[in-house]
Structures are given as structure tokens and as C-alpha cells.
Design an enzyme around this catalytic site. Structure first.
Site, PDB file in Angstrom:
ATOM      1  N   ASP A 193     -14.561  42.351  47.519  1.00  0.00           N
ATOM      2  CA  ASP A 193     -14.470  41.153  48.373  1.00  0.00           C
ATOM      3  C   ASP A 193     -13.276  40.261  47.985  1.00  0.00           C
ATOM      4  OD1 ASP A 193     -14.914  38.746  49.698  1.00  0.00           O
ATOM      5  OD2 ASP A 193     -16.909  38.393  48.840  1.00  0.00           O
ATOM      6  N   HIS A 367     -18.544  33.246  48.041  1.00  0.00           N
ATOM      7  CA  HIS A 367     -17.613  34.307  47.636  1.00  0.00           C
ATOM      8  C   HIS A 367     -16.955  33.999  46.296  1.00  0.00           C
ATOM      9  CE1 HIS A 367     -17.790  36.360  51.546  1.00  0.00           C
ATOM     10  NE2 HIS A 367     -17.905  35.147  52.048  1.00  0.00           N
TER      11      HIS A 367
END
Ligand SMILES: [Zn+2]
Ligand SMILES: [Zn+2]
Length: 557
Positions: A193, A367
Site C-alpha cells: 500500500d 494508511h
């Protein structure tokens, strides 16, 4: 067996934000990871959903063995119904992820019964030549997993979306041990990610939101209205806990907030204190300092509960002077306009609206920031690295980061864009050709000239179902309609007789929508267009079973 090549093909989500989907192929077997949609820009009125073009997978349909889901965010599961209507394969995911998928599937009539197979972290499933282990990760949604995919050529780790939260509110830690075990034994390829690769340091823990929320609850003298993503179960839990502490009852408002909360509760992921819930219709009857409202619609979506409340057109909830409204979410790039317009409406009614970045924060990212990305890279130590989930600049920063770490073993990073093929064999890895990809605009849409694919889809759509324009002339001073709305159609023959009855009724639908809207809504063209489109669509689908492109045009006279 190893003469076969391994191919990793990002079908969507690389070099663009949203609609994540990756295909992994070994010989004649393909597995697909995630099937997400792209958040349609709110200004792109008429677009219900944007998803990746499935041409490659449809052409190779007989080889596709399974769809694996990392977590339940829309950019990972939003396109599952469309995927399954074309490609009938079993779907693997955690309980919560699959429950959210089921909720989405209810909106569509699939010909075949979907095969949803629940998995738990640490579980291993075998699909063709692939052994897949699910690894728990921390993210802004519960029950998120990474995948360790053992192939005849080596192990591929796909992180899904993650951050490394050392103090998750549900105490379910990121399973870094399992990740490290794979790293120790050797990993061929890491897909990780990249969303926050331009943010130094560490992403704050979900717990960091508590002090700010606590301050709001201790200070507010009237109603508190909190909007967050309905899937942010951690955040919902926090609001429920604080409401309990500060003697407020909570109403859950908005379709998605209501159903997701119910799902999480039924799976034991959300603890709802006894007697705390309040029906939305009872909110206005209680003293303002005794209630809190949890509501969906953080992105200014024109039809969402919060947008309706903002323009004072919600059945049960209204905002008065002195109320506190909290947007506990990030502003997704591209949504600034409708969000700020919504905030303006609420500010005008005298509410104290809290949004954006504050310290302590109202919202934390789900994130990883740079230091967490480094940690994962260092634990996994892959031979090859492919940054995923981000625009090109984020992918390229993440690739640079990996190269700067210089851990032994990293041979090469590949910055890929959707459609490019990464080929791996016993000799190494390289980019090798492309598959067709693009954006597919589902249902009806307006044309955004940045996205050429959409124009093409729209044309196809037009050629099949035609177009219906609703033209409404509004007096700029009074906000009233100057005349009966005009309905113009091309390439769309109304089903009945000469169509005049159909057109007359369509005019009535538009007039009703206009008359049923309050003054504040009428000044907000975004809201009005969306309402007219939705009502007309309902009428046209019901009467004709066709789905023409519907475009409301508002003329100020
Ligand atoms: Zn995502
Ligand atoms: Zn996510």
C-alpha cells in the site's frame, strides 16, 4: 511445473485512486485480488459507479478460479456485483468483508447464487497452484487482511490496505510475526500500500481520535452530530462509548450507517451499550444536550443523510444554532466542493462545524506512513517490489523508499500502472506487455472530458438506450420554476403509444421533485440535479425497463 511464468497484472488501482483489482496468473490459473470501485466525483452527476474494465478477465474467464478480498472498503469490494455477474467464481473474505459484500449484492439481481466463502486470519486455502494465507492487518476498517500467496515460483505478499497501529482500539494487532516468518523464508514479490508514501513518520493510532472527541463531548451544550464512514467501526464504537460516558443517547441515521452498524453488531465487532440507541424520529423530542447523532455522508454526496440535514430536508433531524457537527473523516480529493457547500449550509444555520486537520485530530488515516512502510519492507525483504494503491507519484515515492533501504536481496522495484503485466520466471522479473484496462461508467453518466474511456462508454450507452434531458427554467430571484419542465429525448422511444403520455408523466415527476424541495435545496443545483435524476430514473426504469442517460439541465432565467 515451473516452466510456467507467473504474471501479476494490476487491472485497476495503480496510477489512479480507487477501483483496486489485481490478477495473478500462473499457467492457466488466475486468481483476482479485490474488485473495487472508484468514488465517482460528486460533480460528475449521473455517474453511479466507476469500475475497472474487465475485458481481460472476461476473455480469460475459464481460467479465473477465485476472487479474494482484503477488506470491505468500497475501493476494494464496490464492483463485486458486476464482477460476479460476468465471472462466476467463489469469493473469499473475512466475515465482516463478506457481510458488506452481501449487503451490496442485495441491490442487484444476480442470475447465479454467489458463493461466498468466509476465511479467518492464519487460515490457508488452496486454489489451483496457489496456497493463500490470510494475515491480519490493522486498517481503518475491522477484519482487514494481507495475503501471502505461495506459488510454484515463490511467495507473493499483497498487503492490502494497512497501517501499523500498535494500539488498535479492538486490540487486534497487525500480525507482523507471520509477515516476518515469510520474510525469513524468502519472498519473491511484495505488493504494498503506497497511499501515504509522501507522509513522513508514523500514522497516528486510531486511539489518537479519542482526546478530541472527548473534548467535544465534554464541551458541547447542545446536539452533537458526528459523521464518519459507516465502515469505521472503531470510530462508531468510540462515539457510542463517549455518549454513554456523557449521558447522551445515540441515533444512527442514514441507510449505510444503519445497516453497517447492524452487521458489525451481529458479528460481535461492535459493542452497543444497553438502552443507548434512540430512534431517529425521537431525536428532536429529547433535550439537545442528551442526544448525539451518528450519520452517514461525509463526502457531501447529494442524497446522503448529512447533505439532507444540511439543507434542512431530513425527515427526522435538523440542525439548530449552537449544535456541534463533526466531520470525522478525510476530504477525498475531488470532493472539496460539495463538502464545503454542505458545511456552508450548516454554518449558516448556526452550527459549529468541525472538519479538516486539527491537533489533536478529528480523524486519523488508515494508511501507513513512511516509517511503517519501511518496517514492512524490512520484515518482508522481497526480491522484487511493486508499490500498489496510489497515484503514480505515490507509487514512485514508495519504490524510491525501498531502494534507499538497500536491504540485501532487493533486485528491482517495478512502478506499474493499471494494465501493465509483470512477468516472473526462474530467470527474474520484467514488465512484459499490457492487457486492456480502463474505466467503466455504470448506469448513466455525464461526460468528463478527462476520462476518454467514459466518453466511449457513454456513447455505447447512448446508442443502446438513448438520452433523456430534463430542462428546468428557474427564476434566479424567486427560485421558482418559470414554466413546466421540458423533457427531450433522443434515441429513446417511449414504450407506450406515441409517447406523449410518458412525456407528460415525466414532466409531472420533475415538477413534483421541484415542488417537494425546500428553498435551500433549490439554491443548490448539485442537490437538485441529483434529486431530479434519481426520481426520473426510478420512473423511467419502472415504466420502460430501459436505462437511458438522464441529464437534468437547470437554466437560470
Ligand atoms: Zn483502499
Ligand atoms: Zn481500505
Amino acid at each position: 511445473m515451473t516452466d510456467h511464468k507467473l504474471q501479476v497484472i494490476p487491472v485497476g488501482g495503480l496510477g489512479e485512486f480507487g477501483m483496486n483489482m489485481t490478477a495473478i496468473r500462473f499457467g492457466d490459473d488466475i486468481i483476482v485480488i479485490d474488485s473495487g470501485m472508484m468514488f465517482p466525483e460528486a460533480e460528475l452527476l449521473g455517474v453511479d459507479l466507476v469500475m475497472p474494465d474487465l475485458t481481460y478477465l472476461k476473455e480469460n474467464q475459464s481460467h479465473v478460479r477465485a476472487l479474494l478480498l482484503t477488506h470491505g472498503h468500497e475501493d476494494h469490494i464496490g464492483a463485486v456485483p458486476f464482477f460476479l455477474s460476468d465471472i462466476d467464481v467463489p469469493v473469499y473474505g473475512t466475515d465482516f468483508t463478506l457481510a458488506l459484500v452481501e449487503r451490496r449484492l442485495e441491490e442487484y439481481d444476480l442470475e447465479r447464487q454467489p458463493r461466498l466463502i468466509p476465511v479467518k486470519p492464519k487460515q490457508i486455502v488452496e486454489i489451483g497452484p496457489f496456497h493463500i494465507e490470510f494475515i491480519h492487518v490493522t486498517h481503518s476498517i475491522v477484519s482487514a487482511v494481507a495475503l501471502a500467496i505461495t506459488t510454484p515460483l515463490g511467495v507473493i505478499i499483497h498487503t492490502g490496505d494497512f497501517k501499523v497501529d500498535p494500539t488498535p482500539t479492538d486490540n487486534e494487532l497487525f500480525d507482523l510475526h507471520t509477515l516476518a516468518d515469510y520474510g525469513k523464508r524468502g519472498v519473491l514479490l511484495l505488493l504494498s500500500d503506497s497511499t501515504n508514501s509522501d507522509r513522513p513518520g508514523y500514522t497516528e493510532s486510531e486511539r489518537a481520535v479519542r482526546p478530541r472527541m472527548e473534548e467535544i463531548f465534554s464541551r458541547a451544550e447542545r446536539r452533537i452530530v458526528v459523521a464518519c464512514f459507516s465502515s469505521s467501526i472503531h470510530r462508531v464504537q468510540l462515539i457510542l462509548d463517549l455518549a454513554q460516558e456523557y449521558g447522551r443517547r445515540v441515533a444512527v441515521v442514514g441507510r449505510s450507517m444503519g445497516s453497517v452498524t447492524e452487521i458489525a453488531h451481529s458479528l460481535g465487532l461492535l459493542d452497543i451499550p444497553d438502552g443507548i440507541l434512540l430512534r431517529p424520529q425521537d431525536v428532536m423530542g429529547l433535550p439537545p444536550d442528551k442526544v448525539a447523532v451518528l450519520i452517514s455522508g461525509t463526502q457531501g454526496e447529494p442524497m446522503s443523510a448529512l447533505s439532507r440535514v444540511a439543507v434542512d430536508n431530513h425527515k427526522h433531524i435538523s440542525i439548530d444554532k449552537g449544535d456541534t457537527v463533526v466531520l470525522s473523516s478525510r476530504i477525498i480529493p475531488g470532493n472539496e466542493k460539495p463538502i464545503f457547500r454542505m458545511i456552508d449550509h450548516m454554518a449558516r444555520r448556526g452550527a459549529d462545524v468541525l472538519y479538516g486537520s486539527m491537533n489533536p485530530p478529528l480523524h486519523v488515516s488508515g494508511h501507513a506512513s513512511v516509517e511503517e512502510m519501511k518496517l514492512v519492507l524490512n520484515l518482508v525483504r522481497p526480491r522484487f517490489f511493486m508499490p500498489i494503491h496510489g497515484e503514480f507519484r505515490q507509487l514512485s515515492k514508495h519504490a524510491r523508499l525501498a531502494e534507499h533501504l538497500r536491504f540485501a536481496g532487493l533486485e528491482e522495484s517495478f512502478i506499474m500502472e493499471s494494465g501493465e503485466i509483470l512477468e516472473v520466471d526462474t530467470r527474474g522479473a520484467r514488465k512484459s506487455g499490457r492487457v486492456p484496462v480502463g474505466r467503466v461508467c455504470i448506469d448513466s453518466g455525464t461526460v468528463d472530458d478527462v476520462v476518454e474511456e467514459m466518453v466511449i462508454r457513454d456513447r455505447r450507452h447512448l446508442s443502446e438506450d438513448g438520452i433523456v434531458l430534463a430542462i428546468i427554467a428557474i427564476n434566479r430571484h424567486t427560485g421558482r420554476m418559470e414554466s413546466v419542465p421540458e423533457i427531450v429525448s433522443r434515441g429513446f422511444a417511449a414504450a407506450m403509444d406515441d409517447g406523449s403520455e410518458f412525456l407528460a408523466n415525466a414532466r409531472l415527476v420533475v415538477t413534483k421533485t421541484m415542488e417537494g424541495s425546500n428553498q435551500e435545496e433549490k439554491t443548490d443545483w448539485g442537490v437538485m440535479k441529483e434529486k431530479i435524476r434519481a426520481d426520473l430514473k426510478r420512473y423511467i426504469v419502472k415504466e420502460t425497463s430501459r436505462r437511458p442517460l438522464i441529464m437534468p439541465v437547470i437554466l437560470e432565467v
